[in-house]
Design a protein around this motif. Structure first.
Motif, PDB file in Angstrom:
ATOM      1  N   THR A   6       1.049  -1.267   0.032  1.00 28.06           N
ATOM      2  CA  THR A   6      -0.062  -0.049  -0.041  1.00 28.06           C
ATOM      3  C   THR A   6       0.655   1.153  -0.074  1.00 28.06           C
ATOM      4  N   GLY A   7       0.791   2.069  -1.093  1.00 22.59           N
ATOM      5  CA  GLY A   7       1.457   3.122  -1.230  1.00 22.59           C
ATOM      6  C   GLY A   7       0.436   4.515  -0.787  1.00 22.59           C
ATOM      7  N   ASP A   8       1.098   5.681  -1.006  1.00 24.51           N
ATOM      8  CA  ASP A   8       0.381   6.905  -0.365  1.00 24.51           C
ATOM      9  C   ASP A   8      -0.590   7.199  -1.553  1.00 24.51           C
ATOM     10  N   VAL A   9      -0.477   7.173  -2.853  1.00 22.14           N
ATOM     11  CA  VAL A   9      -1.642   7.280  -3.965  1.00 22.14           C
ATOM     12  C   VAL A   9      -1.961   6.030  -4.636  1.00 22.14           C
ATOM     13  N   MET A  10      -0.831   5.181  -4.759  1.00 20.33           N
ATOM     14  CA  MET A  10      -0.983   3.998  -5.811  1.00 20.33           C
ATOM     15  C   MET A  10      -0.490   2.834  -4.788  1.00 20.33           C
ATOM     16  N   SER A  11      -1.428   1.756  -5.262  1.00 17.45           N
ATOM     17  CA  SER A  11      -0.772   0.344  -4.375  1.00 17.45           C
ATOM     18  C   SER A  11      -0.583  -0.639  -5.305  1.00 17.45           C
ATOM     19  N   THR A  59      -5.381   2.609  -7.746  1.00 19.26           N
ATOM     20  CA  THR A  59      -5.162   3.816  -6.379  1.00 19.26           C
ATOM     21  C   THR A  59      -5.035   2.881  -5.323  1.00 19.26           C
ATOM     22  N   THR A  60      -4.816   3.405  -4.353  1.00 18.45           N
ATOM     23  CA  THR A  60      -4.759   2.997  -2.701  1.00 18.45           C
ATOM     24  C   THR A  60      -6.495   3.112  -2.343  1.00 18.45           C
TER      25      THR A  60
END
Lengths: 71, 71, 71, 71, 71, 71
Positions: free
Chosen positions: D20-25, D42-43
């Protein structure tokens, strides 16, 4: 035998600045002439490619992803 | 004010050969230097753009659609 | 040295039926196991690849183009 | 009635590791056989899907996003 | 349980005119309000969907495919 | 002369919430009627566009990126 790609746009480029993010990363690419390009890929793919500034790469873009704009 | 695009890759190009198909059409584009590009769009879009060989256009490609290959 | 792709999805496949259209063409691909895939490319790219049923190819898909659906 | 998708590539898969990233996962997906896939979304979409390792999902890829490479 | 899509853009629409081509086909879609959309898919996918004008469908677009332009 | 886009889907929208990430950013877009959209672009492109909530923008999506689903 050379690798052949099922894509119309194939440009030789040199890797420039690399910005590594948590999930996605961005790579600047200097193509022939004065064309400057950018690619976004997963940070995992960036590591697999083991890209460094100055590396010679091929840039592949399917024609369907190319938007033409007439101003 | 100039039009601004939310995409990293913006190349000035001249329209070359056009191949018009039933649903999809293909346009060759000569960019700065020796880079030759192609775009595929619907034949409807081709008509809306009213493209002719020699027209000056902008070529827009989002960075996420750019594949980097290291041979 | 082997070719490395900046994409998460890389599948070995065998070319199946090919449908050649005016501008776009479609290629069926049999991947490992029972997965059957299809690719659409320009008819120009199809000719450049010189694909024939039975050819061994690599299938490359950027992760961003993969849609997950939960039913 | 079953859901039908306007896309050639439809693969059943099981969710694997999730990053899980800030904007994209990024989500790893184990498909039938030994094919391992990845999806980036997107997350926000990741949260909406409420994905957990072991979940059964459908993986949808339009044929136009499939690049064929012949080495 | 309802189907959940790993994509930010999900619009309810009604199928309008359909143009069937050799390999690719084009479908007009009337969304809520006055938004008119178009989708291009393989003619094979069009047949699988068995679309007819007036059908209610879901239109799914990943956020990464949405280009923002500021004029 | 107005700018013309080689894409079937062109929607006028107003910028809503913006989420800025390390490499990628996400922008919510309120289109005509009740349609709410999202775009993901590089954070670099977000800065170039200089987007602020309330800005009027054009949303461009090529028809090939539109997935039709029939439930």
């Amino acid at each position: 035998m050379t690798t052949k790609y099922g894509a119309r746009n194939q440009i030789q480029a040199t890797v420039g600045a690399i910005k590594t993010g948590d999930v996605m990363s961005q790579v600047k690419l200097e193509a022939i002439g004065t064309v400057e390009l950018s690619s976004v890929m997963t940070t995992d793919s960036l590591k697999d490619l083991d890209l460094k500034p100055g590396d010679k790469v091929s840039v592949i873009v399917k024609a369907i992803h190319v938007l033409v704009v007439k101003e």
